[in-house]
Structures are given as C-alpha cells and as structure tokens.
Design a protein around this motif. Structure first.
Motif, mmCIF file in Angstrom:
data_model
loop_
_atom_site.group_PDB
_atom_site.id
_atom_site.type_symbol
_atom_site.label_atom_id
_atom_site.label_comp_id
_atom_site.label_asym_id
_atom_site.label_seq_id
_atom_site.Cartn_x
_atom_site.Cartn_y
_atom_site.Cartn_z
ATOM 1 N N PRO A 4 -5.794 64.469 19.911
ATOM 2 C CA PRO A 4 -6.669 64.799 18.893
ATOM 3 C C PRO A 4 -8.177 64.955 19.420
ATOM 4 N N ARG A 5 -8.552 66.098 18.545
ATOM 5 C CA ARG A 5 -9.918 66.582 18.900
ATOM 6 C C ARG A 5 -10.173 67.014 17.971
ATOM 7 N N ARG A 6 -11.308 66.725 17.084
ATOM 8 C CA ARG A 6 -11.770 67.265 15.907
ATOM 9 C C ARG A 6 -13.114 67.803 15.831
ATOM 10 N N ARG A 7 -13.422 68.975 15.202
ATOM 11 C CA ARG A 7 -14.756 69.340 15.044
ATOM 12 C C ARG A 7 -15.116 69.300 13.516
ATOM 13 N N PRO A 8 -16.299 69.173 13.240
ATOM 14 C CA PRO A 8 -16.679 69.032 11.801
ATOM 15 C C PRO A 8 -16.615 70.418 11.333
ATOM 16 N N LEU A 9 -16.180 70.578 10.143
ATOM 17 C CA LEU A 9 -16.266 72.041 9.528
ATOM 18 C C LEU A 9 -17.646 72.334 9.142
ATOM 19 N N LEU A 10 -18.119 73.329 9.501
ATOM 20 C CA LEU A 10 -19.389 74.024 9.453
ATOM 21 C C LEU A 10 -19.552 75.018 8.407
ATOM 22 N N VAL A 11 -19.983 74.849 7.217
ATOM 23 C CA VAL A 11 -20.130 75.914 6.242
ATOM 24 C C VAL A 11 -21.459 75.941 6.123
ATOM 25 N N PRO A 12 -21.894 77.300 6.584
ATOM 26 C CA PRO A 12 -23.764 77.108 6.562
ATOM 27 C C PRO A 12 -24.131 77.709 5.049
ATOM 28 N N GLN A 46 -13.387 77.783 2.444
ATOM 29 C CA GLN A 46 -14.824 78.011 2.363
ATOM 30 C C GLN A 46 -15.058 76.880 1.399
ATOM 31 N N ASP A 47 -14.311 77.186 0.066
ATOM 32 C CA ASP A 47 -14.616 76.172 -1.142
ATOM 33 C C ASP A 47 -14.222 74.729 -0.968
ATOM 34 N N ALA A 48 -12.969 74.584 -0.068
ATOM 35 C CA ALA A 48 -12.748 73.236 0.154
ATOM 36 C C ALA A 48 -13.530 72.589 1.229
ATOM 37 N N ALA A 49 -14.086 73.376 2.159
ATOM 38 C CA ALA A 49 -14.872 72.999 3.223
ATOM 39 C C ALA A 49 -16.316 72.342 2.334
ATOM 40 N N THR A 50 -16.730 73.382 1.518
ATOM 41 C CA THR A 50 -18.122 72.893 1.051
ATOM 42 C C THR A 50 -17.905 71.990 -0.226
ATOM 43 N N ALA A 51 -16.784 71.883 -0.896
ATOM 44 C CA ALA A 51 -16.490 70.504 -1.672
ATOM 45 C C ALA A 51 -16.367 69.314 -1.043
ATOM 46 N N THR A 52 -15.923 69.291 0.402
ATOM 47 C CA THR A 52 -15.697 68.232 1.098
ATOM 48 C C THR A 52 -16.982 67.920 1.477
ATOM 49 N N ARG A 53 -17.831 68.750 2.170
ATOM 50 C CA ARG A 53 -19.554 68.457 2.438
ATOM 51 C C ARG A 53 -20.032 67.679 1.288
ATOM 52 N N ARG A 54 -19.910 68.460 0.358
ATOM 53 C CA ARG A 54 -20.762 68.013 -0.911
ATOM 54 C C ARG A 54 -20.338 66.525 -1.364
ATOM 55 N N TYR A 55 -19.106 66.632 -1.427
ATOM 56 C CA TYR A 55 -18.590 65.029 -1.560
ATOM 57 C C TYR A 55 -19.032 63.760 -0.514
ATOM 58 N N GLU A 56 -19.025 64.255 0.696
ATOM 59 C CA GLU A 56 -19.380 63.375 1.545
ATOM 60 C C GLU A 56 -21.078 63.220 1.641
ATOM 61 N N GLU A 57 -21.771 64.114 1.527
ATOM 62 C CA GLU A 57 -23.120 63.754 0.979
ATOM 63 C C GLU A 57 -23.411 63.024 -0.128
ATOM 64 N N GLY A 58 -22.694 63.238 -1.340
ATOM 65 C CA GLY A 58 -22.885 62.332 -2.231
ATOM 66 C C GLY A 58 -22.446 60.639 -2.224
ATOM 67 N N ARG A 59 -21.255 60.814 -1.387
ATOM 68 C CA ARG A 59 -20.864 59.548 -1.038
ATOM 69 C C ARG A 59 -21.659 58.642 -0.172
ATOM 70 N N ARG A 60 -22.467 59.208 0.903
ATOM 71 C CA ARG A 60 -23.575 58.868 1.642
ATOM 72 C C ARG A 60 -24.500 58.182 0.921
ATOM 73 N N GLU A 61 -25.021 59.234 0.022
ATOM 74 C CA GLU A 61 -26.251 58.942 -0.991
ATOM 75 C C GLU A 61 -25.782 57.569 -1.725
ATOM 76 N N ALA A 62 -24.518 57.768 -2.237
ATOM 77 C CA ALA A 62 -24.134 56.620 -3.170
ATOM 78 C C ALA A 62 -24.142 55.087 -2.295
ATOM 79 N N GLU A 63 -23.743 55.322 -0.993
ATOM 80 C CA GLU A 63 -23.772 53.989 -0.300
ATOM 81 C C GLU A 63 -25.292 53.392 0.124
ATOM 82 N N ALA A 64 -26.239 54.536 0.158
ATOM 83 C CA ALA A 64 -27.689 54.089 0.269
ATOM 84 C C ALA A 64 -28.281 53.503 -1.013
ATOM 85 N N ARG A 65 -27.681 53.962 -2.150
ATOM 86 C CA ARG A 65 -28.124 53.438 -3.274
ATOM 87 C C ARG A 65 -27.671 51.942 -3.384
#
Length: 347
Positions: A4-12, A46-65
């Motif tokens: 296993p070797r994974r790279r983050p999906l980079l959607v600019p 691209q849509d799935a990668a963007t949705a994943t990124r936004r979901y992860e950002e929201g999840r991290r923000e919720a954890e910070a809250r």
C-alpha cells in the motif's frame, strides 16, 4: 503481495457548486459513447475528490469546534470551583468573627476589649477582605456568564457544522455511486473495441488549472502498488516489465514528465496504450487504459492528463501498467521505480 502506498487526491480548483463543473471535451475520430463515458468519469472523479476534500475540511473544523467547547467547559468548571472556594472562605471569616465576638455588638466589644484600636483594625481588615471577596465573586460570576454565552455560541456553530457535514456526506455518497456506475460504463465500452483492435479517438479532457509544480510526477495521484518490475507469474511470458499501479477504472493518468506522444494504439496484451518520448532518450508507456486524451505527435507537459486507467488487454483487474524504456518498443524496459526516484518521485 500488494504494497500500500497512497497519495492525497490533489484537486486544485474549488468548484462553485459540487457536481456542476463538467469537462467539455471534443472527441477526435470515432470516440462516440466511449468518449462521453470517459468525460463523465473524469468530471465525477473531480467532483468526488472535491466533495471528499470539503467534507474532510468540515470534519476537521467540527472537531476544532468540539475542542473549543470542551475548553470553555473546563474554564467554567475552574471558575465555579474558584467561586466555591471564595464562598467557603467568606463563611469561614464570618464564623470566626461571630465566635470571637460572641454575638455582642461592636460597641460593647470595644468597651470590653483590652486593645480597642487593635479590635478596630481587625474589624476594618475583615470588612476590606469581605469587600474584596464580594468583588471577586462578582467578577467571577460575570466571567462565568460570558463563558457560558461563548460556549453556547460555539455549540450552535458546531451543530451547524455537523448539519453541513451530514449534507456533504450525503452528496459525497451520491457522487461516488454515480462514479461507480460511470466507471462500469466506461470499462464496458472500452474493452470490446480494444480487444478488436479498434482504437477510439482522443477525448480532450479539460485539464486541471494548476499544472505540475515539478518536472517529474507519479503517473497517478492515488494508488496502491501491485505487480513490480521483474516479478514472475503465469500472466507474463518472461518477467513483468513495468510497475503496476492499482487504481479504479477512469482514474486520470498523467504524463510523468514533459515529452511528445509517439504512439497511441490498442489491441494485444497492453490493450489501449500511450507511449511518450522524453528528453535524454527515455520513453514511458501507459497501458491497459480505458480512454486516451492525447493524439500521436502531441506535446505534453508534466502532470498533464493523457488518458484514463482501465482494464483492457491482458489484465486481471483495473490498474495502470507503467514502463520506462530506452526505445519506444517492448524489450528495452528499465525498472521504473528507481528511475522515478532519481527524478525526485517516490512511489
């Protein structure tokens, strides 16, 4: 054995609205419905990668809250504990004063005291301590009220984030279902003509806005390494001549470096494939594709999408077969992993 070797999906590019940004290709030759399927997969990818990124950002923000709300709760607990201590101290002083005075009025106590001035000084000290204690309690209560209000605001913001994240998760699952269906369609529409040696024309996918920041990149962004260079098995006449990257059908395949397209072909063991020529006399091959996004003679940049992964040719599952050669034909392959490593790409 799969490594296993994974790279983050980079959607600019941030999508203004998820599932709205659509690639607008023009198919060359006889791409037809296979080209449309490839376009749909690229867009949904691209849509799935963007949705994943936004979901992860929201999840991290919720954890910070949540962490912020926990900090407020801890502050409130400490403040309440301090107020309790102050109340206990005030009670102790009052009890001591009563015991020492025996319940007598201050005038009587002064008349009976051996040192009335000392008694008055003690009385003043107690009064000042009482006032200071009262002020401290007032400040503490005001601070508690502010902290409680802040905690309520933080909790409301956290609930709103949770609601937003739930919506994003639902949208993400919807896009992933559509992507799975589109990948199946692309696979089915690519394998039959590829087996017959009929190559679909290039589907000119919209490229990501941000080009590769480096001169050399990995051929795909998120993957698991599977069959390695030189490995043996019944699937190959001699030894495996490249490095396999296990990825879903339709995954965008990138040119590892700048170069020219010297071959686009289909049929045979490699299925649909693209071969690039790079500086220094090296060639790279990208095989078992489901679709191509370039034509013979095209110049490509590092990181440019040149096709989409598939399962065409002699393939037992979706993956990209990647080779490095010193000629455009088979039989001159080098181990691609150290070759990429020398160019700053670790896989």
């Amino acid at each position: 054995m799969r490594s296993p070797r994974r790279r983050p999906l980079l959607v600019p590019v941030l999508l203004c609205a998820l599932a709205v940004l659509a690639a607008r290709p023009t198919a060359e030759g006889d791409g037809g419905s296979a080209g449309e399927a490839g376009t749909e997969v690229a867009r949904l990818y691209q849509d799935a990668a963007t949705a994943t990124r936004r979901y992860e950002e929201g999840r991290r923000e919720a954890e910070a809250r949540r962490a912020e709300a926990a900090r407020y709760a801890a502050l409130l607990d400490r403040q309440r504990a301090e107020i309790t201590v102050l109340h206990e101290e005030l009670g102790r002083i009052a009890r001591a004063q009563y015991r020492e005075g025996g319940g007598l009025p201050l005038t009587a106590r002064m008349l009976l005291a051996d040192d009335p001035e000392q008694l008055m000084r003690g009385r003043h000290t107690i009064r000042r301590a009482g006032r200071a204690l009262g002020d401290a309690i007032g400040r503490s209560r005001r601070a508690e009220a502010r902290l409680a209000a802040d905690e309520a605001r933080a909790e409301a913001a956290r609930r709103e984030l949770d609601r937003h994240n739930a919506e994003l998760a639902t949208l993400k699952r919807s896009i992933e279902r559509k992507l799975a269906a589109a990948r199946a369609k692309l696979r089915d529409r690519a394998e039959t003509p590829a087996a017959a040696g009929s190559c679909p024309g290039a589907v000119r996918l919209d490229q990501p806005d941000a080009r590769a920041e480096r001169d050399w990149v990995a051929p795909v962004e998120a993957y698991e390494l599977s069959a390695s260079f030189g490995s043996g098995g019944s699937r190959w006449a001699n030894r495996h001549t490249g490095q396999d990257f296990a990825v879903p059908v339709g995954t965008p395949v990138r040119a590892v470096g700048a170069g020219h397209v010297v071959k686009v072909s289909c049929g045979g063991a490699f299925g649909i494939q693209v071969v690039l020529r790079h500086s220094g006399g090296y060639y790279t091959q990208y095989a078992h594709l489901a679709a191509v996004a370039v034509g013979q003679g095209d110049r490509v940049a590092a990181g440019q999408w040149i096709g989409q992964s598939g399962n065409t040719g002699n393939s037992t599952g979706p993956h990209l077969h990647f080779e490095v050669r010193i000629t455009p034909e088979t039989g001159s392959a080098l181990n691609p992993v150290p070759w990429l490593a020398l160019r700053g790409v670790t896989v």
